[in-house]
Enzyme design. Structure first.
Site, PDB file in Angstrom:
ATOM      1  N   SER A   1       0.815  -1.214   0.000  1.00  0.00           N
ATOM      2  CA  SER A   1       0.000   0.000   0.000  1.00  0.00           C
ATOM      3  C   SER A   1       0.851   1.267   0.000  1.00  0.00           C
ATOM      4  O   SER A   1       0.578   2.199  -0.776  1.00  0.00           O
ATOM      5  CB  SER A   1      -0.936   0.001   1.212  1.00  0.00           C
ATOM      6  OG  SER A   1      -0.229  -0.197   2.418  1.00  0.00           O
TER       7      SER A   1
ATOM      8  N   ARG B   1       6.329  -8.733  -7.651  1.00  0.00           N
ATOM      9  CA  ARG B   1       6.507 -10.138  -7.994  1.00  0.00           C
ATOM     10  C   ARG B   1       5.272 -10.699  -8.709  1.00  0.00           C
ATOM     11  O   ARG B   1       5.376 -11.532  -9.606  1.00  0.00           O
ATOM     12  CB  ARG B   1       6.730 -10.967  -6.729  1.00  0.00           C
ATOM     13  CG  ARG B   1       8.020 -10.692  -5.982  1.00  0.00           C
ATOM     14  CD  ARG B   1       8.119 -11.683  -4.825  1.00  0.00           C
ATOM     15  NE  ARG B   1       9.179 -11.352  -3.901  1.00  0.00           N
ATOM     16  CZ  ARG B   1      10.453 -11.721  -4.058  1.00  0.00           C
ATOM     17  NH1 ARG B   1      10.805 -12.409  -5.122  1.00  0.00           N
ATOM     18  NH2 ARG B   1      11.365 -11.395  -3.159  1.00  0.00           N
TER      19      ARG B   1
ATOM     20  N   LYS C   1       9.414   0.137   7.765  1.00  0.00           N
ATOM     21  CA  LYS C   1       9.524   0.395   9.200  1.00  0.00           C
ATOM     22  C   LYS C   1       9.676  -0.938   9.933  1.00  0.00           C
ATOM     23  O   LYS C   1       8.712  -1.481  10.479  1.00  0.00           O
ATOM     24  CB  LYS C   1       8.292   1.156   9.692  1.00  0.00           C
ATOM     25  CG  LYS C   1       8.137   2.529   9.028  1.00  0.00           C
ATOM     26  CD  LYS C   1       6.851   3.215   9.444  1.00  0.00           C
ATOM     27  CE  LYS C   1       6.726   4.590   8.796  1.00  0.00           C
ATOM     28  NZ  LYS C   1       5.494   5.296   9.165  1.00  0.00           N
TER      29      LYS C   1
ATOM     30  N   GLY D   1       7.259   8.484   8.846  1.00  0.00           N
ATOM     31  CA  GLY D   1       6.390   9.519   9.382  1.00  0.00           C
ATOM     32  C   GLY D   1       4.983   8.998   9.561  1.00  0.00           C
ATOM     33  O   GLY D   1       4.704   7.811   9.356  1.00  0.00           O
TER      34      GLY D   1
ATOM     35  N   ALA E   1      -1.305   4.776   4.428  1.00  0.00           N
ATOM     36  CA  ALA E   1      -1.300   4.755   2.962  1.00  0.00           C
ATOM     37  C   ALA E   1      -2.662   5.059   2.363  1.00  0.00           C
ATOM     38  O   ALA E   1      -2.762   5.733   1.327  1.00  0.00           O
ATOM     39  CB  ALA E   1      -0.812   3.397   2.475  1.00  0.00           C
TER      40      ALA E   1
ATOM     41  N   LYS F   1       7.559   2.629  16.948  1.00  0.00           N
ATOM     42  CA  LYS F   1       6.174   3.021  17.207  1.00  0.00           C
ATOM     43  C   LYS F   1       5.201   1.885  16.932  1.00  0.00           C
ATOM     44  O   LYS F   1       4.099   1.841  17.491  1.00  0.00           O
ATOM     45  CB  LYS F   1       5.822   4.279  16.417  1.00  0.00           C
ATOM     46  CG  LYS F   1       5.982   4.154  14.893  1.00  0.00           C
ATOM     47  CD  LYS F   1       4.747   3.599  14.210  1.00  0.00           C
ATOM     48  CE  LYS F   1       5.009   3.354  12.742  1.00  0.00           C
ATOM     49  NZ  LYS F   1       3.828   2.783  12.051  1.00  0.00           N
TER      50      LYS F   1
ATOM     51  N   ASP G   1       4.338  10.025  14.224  1.00  0.00           N
ATOM     52  CA  ASP G   1       3.977   8.675  13.799  1.00  0.00           C
ATOM     53  C   ASP G   1       3.338   7.898  14.937  1.00  0.00           C
ATOM     54  O   ASP G   1       2.408   7.106  14.734  1.00  0.00           O
ATOM     55  CB  ASP G   1       5.232   7.964  13.298  1.00  0.00           C
ATOM     56  CG  ASP G   1       4.926   6.847  12.321  1.00  0.00           C
ATOM     57  OD1 ASP G   1       3.741   6.622  12.014  1.00  0.00           O
ATOM     58  OD2 ASP G   1       5.875   6.208  11.842  1.00  0.00           O
TER      59      ASP G   1
ATOM     60  N   SER H   1      -4.322   1.640  11.120  1.00  0.00           N
ATOM     61  CA  SER H   1      -2.987   1.109  11.406  1.00  0.00           C
ATOM     62  C   SER H   1      -3.068  -0.408  11.539  1.00  0.00           C
ATOM     63  O   SER H   1      -3.852  -0.948  12.326  1.00  0.00           O
ATOM     64  CB  SER H   1      -2.443   1.718  12.704  1.00  0.00           C
ATOM     65  OG  SER H   1      -1.393   0.942  13.228  1.00  0.00           O
TER      66      SER H   1
ATOM     67  N   ASN I   1      -0.876  -2.457  12.861  1.00  0.00           N
ATOM     68  CA  ASN I   1      -0.445  -2.912  14.180  1.00  0.00           C
ATOM     69  C   ASN I   1      -1.526  -2.647  15.228  1.00  0.00           C
ATOM     70  O   ASN I   1      -1.739  -3.471  16.122  1.00  0.00           O
ATOM     71  CB  ASN I   1       0.867  -2.221  14.556  1.00  0.00           C
ATOM     72  CG  ASN I   1       2.002  -2.655  13.655  1.00  0.00           C
ATOM     73  OD1 ASN I   1       2.512  -3.755  13.763  1.00  0.00           O
ATOM     74  ND2 ASN I   1       2.384  -1.786  12.721  1.00  0.00           N
TER      75      ASN I   1
END
Length: 371
Positions: free
Chosen positions: A15, A36, A110, A138, A142, A193, A246, A256, A258
């Site tokens: 993304s 790919r 990240k 930052g 996306a 983060k 962030d 997010s 996560n």
């Protein structure tokens, strides 16, 4: 710069890589994106849409996708490497025969490589030996970038040309690029983060309120700064977009990845089920383990990372871990003003004053001695 359009290559079809490819094309660059997946390549070229990662958003039609890495790289001036950390080194090695020393290589990933605790820009440097290396990090969800919502990021490099070229390639009326010379700090902030986004998701699922979220983010920032100093980064970097910026967005938004993993865990799902339901890479899961182990190795106090490790990998219930953290050591707020060690010394002095020596321990009396 010449009047010729900049030639930009993006390695990766996720993304964020897709969003950056579209931004560069919006700015007039010639953009080639390597993936790919041949079917996804065809879809991007035919429909100008990434149906797997950004299904609802239009990609600039000037972006050309390809599974031919040589064709993507051979004319590129700027190469954005947007590959998950586990595959990052392998893809860079695959790309190496077609990379040139005058090219600018920038990681957007990240994450941390387990072996040697390496950040992605360190892998770029090890694999190529090039001079023009940087990172982008930052508060960059996306899907919001793809919607052209106002967003800012940081390009970090000790090379002025790298910083300038990235700003030229990506800065536009909806995406602002700030510069930093603390590459390691910016990159470390982006990786760290992710840990605390998992914790924030858990807290939300457990019904904890805004006070909890505020406490969590602030103490997370303290941990990030403490770890960064130990690793040689500048703690002031964490006051900027790649640190607190962030951290705020990733701990506050269900966009997010996560955060969503943490929310699922807070609902009682297993780690495997939470990751499988996400369908994408959540870098923070592996980062929790790596950072926790590194902090233990280096003697860095990181109670949140330790607590998360126990929830994710040792089966400790999230609510129980929250209680344990609240009962833990009460230390200083801003450690650069008042150190944790100073607070601990003050505690010991007060406790000693409150607990005078027992006379019987010094032979001053026989009562209760059984003599």
């Amino acid at each position: 710069m010449s009047d010729d359009p900049m030639r930009v290559a993006v390695l990766g079809g996720g993304s964020f890589g897709t969003a950056l490819a579209s931004i560069a094309a919006d700015n007039g660059a010639e953009v080639c994106q390597w993936l790919r997946d041949v079917d996804l390549v065809e879809q991007i070229n035919r429909e100008h849409r990434n149906g797997r990662y950004l299904p609802d958003f239009a990609i600039n039609p000037a972006v050309k996708a390809s599974s031919d890495m040589q064709a993507v790289l051979e004319r590129a001036e700027l190469v954005l490497v947007a590959i998950p950390s586990k595959a990052f080194r392998d893809v860079v090695r695959q790309a190496r025969p077609w990379l040139r020393s005058d090219q600018i290589l920038v990681s957007t990933t990240k994450g941390i490589q387990e072996e040697g605790f390496k950040l992605m820009s360190q892998i770029l440097q090890e694999e190529t030996g090039f001079t023009h290396i940087g990172v982008i990090s930052g508060p960059n969800l996306a899907s919001e970038i793809a919607q052209k919502q106002l967003t800012a990021t940081v390009v970090a490099s000790d090379d002025p040309l790298t910083r300038t070229r990235v700003q030229q390639a990506l800065s536009c009326d909806y995406f602002r690029v700030y510069a930093s010379n603390d590459r390691y700090g910016v990159e470390l902030g982006g990786a760290l983060k992710n840990i605390y986004a998992i914790a924030a998701g858990m807290a939300a699922a457990l019904g904890m309120g805004e006070n909890t979220r505020s406490m969590l983010m602030t103490r997370a920032l303290a941990e990030m700064g403490r770890f960064a100093v130990d690793q040689g980064a500048n703690p002031m970097t964490f006051l900027g977009l790649a640190g607190v910026g962030d951290l705020i967005v990733t701990c506050s938004s269900d966009l997010s990845r996560n955060y969503r993993v943490g929310y699922a865990l807070g609902q009682g799902k297993t780690l495997d089920d939470a990751v499988a339901a996400l369908g994408q890479v959540a870098e923070g899961v592996n980062t929790v383990r790596l950072v926790r182990d590194k902090a233990r190795e280096d003697g860095v106090y990181m109670p949140l990372a330790e607590g998360l490790y126990q929830v994710l990998f040792q089966g400790v219930p999230a609510r129980e871990m929250a209680r344990m953290l609240m009962r833990g050591e009460q230390s200083s707020d801003v450690e650069f003003l008042l150190s944790r060690e100073d607070v601990q010394r003050a505690h010991r002095r007060v406790e000693a004053a409150d607990d005078p020596p027992d006379a019987s321990r010094h032979g001053g009396g026989q009562e209760g001695s059984g003599q």
